[in-house]
Every structure is written in structure tokens, then in C-alpha cells.
Scaffold this active site. Structure first.
Site, mmCIF file in Angstrom:
data_model
loop_
_atom_site.group_PDB
_atom_site.id
_atom_site.type_symbol
_atom_site.label_atom_id
_atom_site.label_comp_id
_atom_site.label_asym_id
_atom_site.label_seq_id
_atom_site.Cartn_x
_atom_site.Cartn_y
_atom_site.Cartn_z
ATOM 1 N N HIS A 208 -2.695 10.917 0.955
ATOM 2 C CA HIS A 208 -2.335 10.500 2.375
ATOM 3 C C HIS A 208 -1.263 12.031 2.836
ATOM 4 O O HIS A 208 -0.319 11.262 2.469
ATOM 5 C CB HIS A 208 -1.383 9.544 2.413
ATOM 6 C CG HIS A 208 -0.818 9.099 3.551
ATOM 7 N ND1 HIS A 208 -0.769 7.372 3.952
ATOM 8 C CD2 HIS A 208 -0.195 8.965 5.037
ATOM 9 C CE1 HIS A 208 -0.533 7.021 5.111
ATOM 10 N NE2 HIS A 208 -0.101 8.219 6.047
ATOM 11 N N TYR B 154 -3.768 2.079 16.008
ATOM 12 C CA TYR B 154 -2.182 1.808 17.022
ATOM 13 C C TYR B 154 -2.115 2.353 18.133
ATOM 14 O O TYR B 154 -1.479 0.812 19.050
ATOM 15 C CB TYR B 154 -2.099 3.403 16.572
ATOM 16 C CG TYR B 154 -1.267 3.077 14.803
ATOM 17 C CD1 TYR B 154 -0.138 3.089 14.978
ATOM 18 C CD2 TYR B 154 -2.139 3.823 13.707
ATOM 19 C CE1 TYR B 154 0.548 2.687 13.431
ATOM 20 C CE2 TYR B 154 -1.138 3.806 13.131
ATOM 21 C CZ TYR B 154 -0.334 3.343 12.424
ATOM 22 O OH TYR B 154 0.516 3.300 10.994
ATOM 23 N N ASN C 100 -6.857 2.068 10.144
ATOM 24 C CA ASN C 100 -5.518 1.793 11.105
ATOM 25 C C ASN C 100 -5.546 2.595 12.288
ATOM 26 O O ASN C 100 -6.609 3.442 13.052
ATOM 27 C CB ASN C 100 -4.854 3.539 10.337
ATOM 28 C CG ASN C 100 -4.203 3.186 9.256
ATOM 29 O OD1 ASN C 100 -4.551 2.850 8.664
ATOM 30 N ND2 ASN C 100 -4.012 4.840 8.409
ATOM 31 N N GLU D 217 -3.169 0.090 8.310
ATOM 32 C CA GLU D 217 -2.072 -0.130 9.213
ATOM 33 C C GLU D 217 -1.901 -0.201 10.441
ATOM 34 O O GLU D 217 -3.055 -0.089 11.074
ATOM 35 C CB GLU D 217 -1.736 1.634 9.238
ATOM 36 C CG GLU D 217 -1.190 2.197 7.958
ATOM 37 C CD GLU D 217 -1.231 4.461 7.806
ATOM 38 O OE1 GLU D 217 -0.926 4.432 9.488
ATOM 39 O OE2 GLU D 217 -1.286 4.976 6.724
ATOM 40 N N GLU E 53 -6.586 8.485 6.851
ATOM 41 C CA GLU E 53 -6.948 9.286 8.325
ATOM 42 C C GLU E 53 -7.584 10.623 7.651
ATOM 43 O O GLU E 53 -7.031 11.094 7.904
ATOM 44 C CB GLU E 53 -5.782 9.113 9.185
ATOM 45 C CG GLU E 53 -5.304 7.505 9.164
ATOM 46 C CD GLU E 53 -4.571 7.931 10.418
ATOM 47 O OE1 GLU E 53 -3.564 8.810 10.658
ATOM 48 O OE2 GLU E 53 -3.941 6.447 10.662
ATOM 49 N N ARG F 253 0.836 -0.797 0.012
ATOM 50 C CA ARG F 253 -0.357 0.093 -0.217
ATOM 51 C C ARG F 253 0.931 1.273 0.100
ATOM 52 O O ARG F 253 1.967 1.328 1.029
ATOM 53 C CB ARG F 253 -1.055 0.038 1.508
ATOM 54 C CG ARG F 253 -1.905 0.933 1.570
ATOM 55 C CD ARG F 253 -2.717 2.015 2.439
ATOM 56 N NE ARG F 253 -3.482 2.891 2.622
ATOM 57 C CZ ARG F 253 -3.479 3.017 3.720
ATOM 58 N NH1 ARG F 253 -1.984 2.500 5.088
ATOM 59 N NH2 ARG F 253 -3.615 4.392 4.077
HETATM 60 S S1 NCW Z 1 0.691 9.993 13.221
HETATM 61 C C1 NCW Z 1 -0.460 9.331 12.785
HETATM 62 N N1 NCW Z 1 0.213 7.738 11.740
HETATM 63 C C2 NCW Z 1 1.649 7.887 11.476
HETATM 64 C C3 NCW Z 1 1.662 8.140 10.491
HETATM 65 O O1 NCW Z 1 3.285 7.830 10.290
HETATM 66 C C4 NCW Z 1 0.863 7.592 8.859
HETATM 67 O O2 NCW Z 1 1.570 8.523 7.969
HETATM 68 C C5 NCW Z 1 -0.851 7.899 9.773
HETATM 69 O O3 NCW Z 1 -1.155 6.995 8.759
HETATM 70 C C6 NCW Z 1 1.738 6.651 11.751
HETATM 71 O O4 NCW Z 1 0.335 5.723 11.279
HETATM 72 C C7 NCW Z 1 -0.756 7.469 10.988
HETATM 73 N N2 NCW Z 1 -1.538 9.504 13.299
HETATM 74 C C8 NCW Z 1 -2.399 9.639 13.854
HETATM 75 C C9 NCW Z 1 -3.321 9.346 14.701
HETATM 76 C C10 NCW Z 1 -3.537 10.189 15.752
HETATM 77 C C11 NCW Z 1 -5.067 10.021 16.440
HETATM 78 C C12 NCW Z 1 -4.935 10.923 17.509
HETATM 79 C C13 NCW Z 1 -6.734 10.540 17.616
HETATM 80 C C14 NCW Z 1 -7.329 10.657 18.810
HETATM 81 C C15 NCW Z 1 -7.587 12.643 19.335
#
Ligand code: NCW
Length: 480
Positions: free
Chosen positions: A130, A306, A304, A385, A175, A87
Site C-alpha cells: 500500500h 470513492y 476501491n 475501500e 491501487e 484489512r
Molecule cells: S488518495 C486515494 N485513497 C485514499 C487513501 O487514504 C488510501 O490509502 C487509498 O487507498 C482513500 O483511498 C485511497 N486514492 C486515490 C484515488 C485517485 C483516483 C484518481 C483517478 C482519476 C484520475
């Protein structure tokens, strides 16, 4: 998109189907570099990187992993790992560097990459957006201006015209919560604005753009698999007995998840989300027909995941305040993000992003999605992700041993297996990320790769987690 035979069932009966898709993910701005080559112009992230203090250490995407020049080597790494799918995202500013201009050289880069992947038996999964909007479009109002929707559709058509003969899997957005709220409300991502009204309009226009791209792709290719990737979480109340905490956790989850899941899968914004947005200073401009367009059927929901979130209504005690990793400080007092309650520390291990490690949250999330959202809508899920940042050390012999990342990945794959055994229709898992890369406001300080990148020399070294992931792919499961 299909390897091998049915894997043996684990002791818990958590085997995944034989056609489960194993992949890795990246994003254009985070790896490509070549920021001023091949006719590319600035994206909002190029501009944002030049703002003093916006990105840790003043890092930029100018070179990144130099993937633009080294993609053949990177595809060979993917093949060594046994990836069935890769991806990646397309840089809008490489393809449409100026209003109305389609850059053949930019498209040729992706066309060669797609050929290289297919030659190795790796299925390309394209993310159209992205986070790297062309700066010329931001200058016209960016995601906050409704004119963006027609531009996104035109860009989608240009990408499809170049790649659609070979690419079947399309994700419109990555996202969109981050694009809208980190970009236009918190100001900690490009374009660095702090305007609640712009943020909710951006959210709505992102969804309309998803709809326009989906409609266009379907018309161009009835066999296309089209979806959207959302950052989803699972929020728990700090005190399950405290109704205020229960409500705060529910609202937190609604503002992150349901603000996007509901319009896409159920045709409307949840009232509590609209109320919270309004009290934070923004009401999206929704025209007749918008919600019907946004809820047109999709073929896959990209998830995604985490970390989870423990949420309290009240300001937490100092020892429960979540530390922030070293990066520019989050602007304080933004009403739009403040309305999401307080995310507090709980007794779980953390990655260097300070994200809690909670694999069971992924199982619970997948089961919840199946029961409440994707199951009723008949939409399969793919984990687009999942991964973790840790401080990796290159040993004297040149190897990189990353047991924490390995444990993280195996625990989360196990959670996927369990969710599948509990009835969740989950069809794939992409690790974030193939390579260490530019981690947005954190610059190069946070390493998410299963392949280490030594930036000065651009040497790639598969970490021990890459070997562990290759084993998972080969066997089709994680042992108990
Ligand atoms: S920072 C983020 N990420 C990292 C980034 O490297 C990637 O491009 C993104 O798709 C790793 O995966 C994603 N995501 C930000 C998530 C923030 C969620 C906060 C929600 C709660 C208030």
C-alpha cells in the site's frame, strides 16, 4: 469470515448473503508511526515527506496514529464495532529494511497483530503493498526497474513464512494506478517523479509483481484467497450528445480501470490505453510471457470506489473547474494525466477531498464489472475501500457527530445491496477507514476515519458513523 444468519430482505429485495464480509481497512504508513523503531528503515513516503512543499503542513508518518504501539486498543475498537474482517497492509521497509535482510522484529509486530485479531474473531486481510516501497529499492529504480519483481516476490515469501499459517486472505497491491501514475507521472505521490516512460514501466512491473506474488502464494498455500485491489471509477460524458465528450469519458475510464482490469482479467493492455500512453510519452516494456503471467486466475477482485467522474474533451468553463482541496498543487501539464480528459464539476455534493458523492456510480460500476469483466472471468468482487473525508468537530461532551459520513456510507452500502440484487457477485465491504490517518499529500488535514483520532493525545473516539456502521454489520443490511 462468516457472521450470523440471513438478514431480512429489504423492501427492494436487496438483502446481502449471510456470509457477506463486513470490515474496515487501513494502511501501514498511514497509521503505524514508529518510523524508526523495530528495525524499520525509510520508505519512499518518509523521504517524500521531507521534500519541502510535498505534503501539506510538512506532515510526516513518524507518529501517525501510533498504531504500532496502540494496536491492542485498535483491535478492541474493531471488536466493539463487530467487524468480521480487518484489512491492513504490511510495511515492506519494516520487513525488508535493507537488501536481502528479513527483519524478524518487523514480522513479529504483524504476527502479534494477526494473533490479536484472530483472538477476537476478526479475519485478517493482508495488503502486501500500500504505497510504501523501501527507499533502498527506489534507489535502484523502484517500480520503474524490472528488478523490483524478484524483490517483491522475496518480500511476499518472507511475509507468508511468518503469517501464512494464520492468514488466508491476501491482496497483492493497493491501487497500482496511484503508485504508477501519481508516483511516477504526476509526481504528487512518492517518489515524486514526473517521467511518463517510468510511469508505464512502473505500471507493468506492478502487475508483474502482482503475478509473481500470486504464483508464490498459491504454491505456498493452495487454500490462499489471492487478489488485487484497484481504484475504479465510472466516467460519464459531460455532454452525452457530444461524441468528443463520449470518447473522452470512455478513454478516462479505460486509463483508470481497463489499464489494470484488462491485463489481470483478460490478458492484455487495451489498444486505446497503449495508444494514449504512447502519445503521452511512454510505452511499457512487455516481454514474452508477461501477459500470460499477469492474467493468471485470481480469487477476488478488490474494488476501491470513492466517486465518479464527469469528463469533457474540452477545457471546462471556469465555473465547472473542479477545485482542489488545500494541498500542494498538482504539477500541471503532465501529458500522461492530461490524456485522461478534463474532470469537471457537476451538481453533486462533495467531500472535503472535493470528491463528488455519487453512490449510484458504485451500483453501476459493480453491474458493469459483472457484465464486462469479473462475471465472464468468474471472479467475485469485494469492496476493499469506500468512505469519505469530512471536517469533523469534537463536541464539548467529547462526541463526534458525522451525519454526512454516515449518509455517505449508508448510501454506498445501499448501492452495493442494489448491485447484488441486480446480479453482481459482490461478497464484502470494507469501510475506509477505521481511523483518521495520514492522508498522503494532504497530511492529517483530511479525516476518513469512522473513529476520530486526536493526534496530540492519540485519543480514539468512535464517531456516530461508527455506530451506524456497527448497526449495518449487526443487521446485515441498510434499511431502505
Ligand atoms: S488518495 C486515494 N485513497 C485514499 C487513501 O487514504 C488510501 O490509502 C487509498 O487507498 C482513500 O483511498 C485511497 N486514492 C486515490 C484515488 C485517485 C483516483 C484518481 C483517478 C482519476 C484520475
Amino acid at each position: 469470515m462468516t457472521p450470523a444468519t440471513e438478514p431480512p430482505r429489504s423492501a427492494t429485495g436487496a438483502g446481502l448473503p449471510a456470509d457477506f464480509v463486513w470490515g474496515a481497512a487501513t494502511a501501514a504508513f498511514q497509521i503505524e508511526g514508529a518510523a524508526r523503531e523495530g528495525g524499520r528503515t525509510d520508505s519512499i513516503w518518509d523521504t517524500f515527506c521531507r521534500v519541502p512543499g510535498a505534503v501539506r503542513d510538512g506532515d510526516t508518518g513518524d507518529v501517525a496514529c501510533d498504531h504500532y504501539h496502540r494496536w491492542r486498543q485498535d483491535v478492541a475498537l474493531m471488536a466493539d464495532l463487530g467487524l468480521a474482517a480487518y484489512r491492513f497492509s504490511v510495511s515492506w521497509a519494516r520487513v525488508v529494511p535493507a537488501p536481502g535482510v528479513v527483519n524478524a522484529e518487523g514480522l513479529a509486530f504483524y504476527s502479534d497483530l494477526v494473533d490479536g485479531l484472530l483472538a477476537r474473531g476478526i479475519e485478517p486481510w493482508i495488503t502486501l503493498y500500500h504505497w510504501d516501497m523501501p527507499q533502498w529499492l527506489e534507489d535502484r529504480g523502484g517500480w520503474a526497474d524490472r528488478g523490483v519483481v524478484a524483490e517483491f516476490e522475496a518480500y511476499t515469501r518472507a511475509v507468508h513464512a511468518a503469517l501464512g499459517d494464520r492468514v488466508r486472505h491476501w491482496l497483492t497491491l493497493n491501487e497500482p494506478w496511484c503508485s504508477a501514475f501519481l508516483g511516477y507521472a504526476a509526481g504528487e505521490h512518492a517518489p515524486g517523479r514526473q517521467d511518463p516512460q517510468a510511469a508505464v514501466d512502473a505500471a507493468h512491473h506492478l502487475l508483474l509483481s502482482h503475478a509473481a506474488a500470486t504464483r508464490a502464494l498459491r504454491a505456498l498455500d493452495p487454500d490462499a484467497m489471492v487478489g488485487i485491489t484497484l481504484n475504479l471509477t465510472l466516467a460519464d460524458p459531460a455532454d452525452p450528445q457530444d461524441p468528443a465528450d463520449v470518447q473522452a469519458a470512455a478513454l478516462h475510464q479505460a486509463l483508470v480501470n481497463d489499464a489494470f482490469l484488462h491485463p489481470v482479467l483478460h490478458g492484455g493492455y487495451p489498444p486505446e490505453v497503449l495508444d494514449a500512453w504512447a502519445s503521452a510519452g511512454g510505452v511499457p516494456h512487455v516481454a514474452d510471457g508477461d501477459l500470460a503471467a499477469i492474467s493468471a486466475p485470481i480469487d477476488v477482485l478488490g474494488v476501491n470506489y470513492y466517486h465518479g467522474a464527469l469528463v469533457s474533451a474540452a477545457e471546462p468553463a471556469p465555473d465547472r473547474v473542479l477545485p482542489r482541496p488545500p494541498a500542494p498543487p498538482r504539477p500541471t501539464g503532465n501529458p500522461m494525466l492530461g490524456s485522461q480528459g478534463h474532470v469537471v464539476r457537476r451538481d453533486l455534493p462533495r467531500t472535503t477531498m472535493e470528491w463528488e458523492v455519487q453512490p449510484d456510480g458504485l451500483r453501476r460500476l459493480l453491474v458493469h464489472l459483472q457484465a464486462e469483466h469479473t462475471g465472464p472471468a468468474g471472479v467475485p468482487v469485494v469492496i476493499t475501500e469506500n468512505g469519505a473525508a469530512y471536517d469533523d468537530v469534537v463536541a464539548a461532551d467529547g462526541t463526534v457527530h458525522d451525519p454526512e459520513r454516515t449518509a455517505y456510507l449508508l448510501a454506498h452500502v445501499r448501492a452495493v445491496q442494489e448491485a447484488h440484487a441486480q446480479g453482481a457477485d459482490v461478497r464484502g465491504y470494507f469501510v475506509w477507514s477505521l481511523l483518521d490517518n495520514f492522508e498522503w499529500a494532504h497530511g492529517y488535514a483530511q479525516r476518513f476515519g469512522i473513529v476520530h483520532v486526536d493526534y496530540p493525545t492519540q485519543t480514539r473516539t468512535p464517531k456516530s458513523s461508527a455506530r451506524a456502521f456497527a448497526d449495518v454489520i449487526r443487521t446485515g443490511h441498510v434499511r431502505d
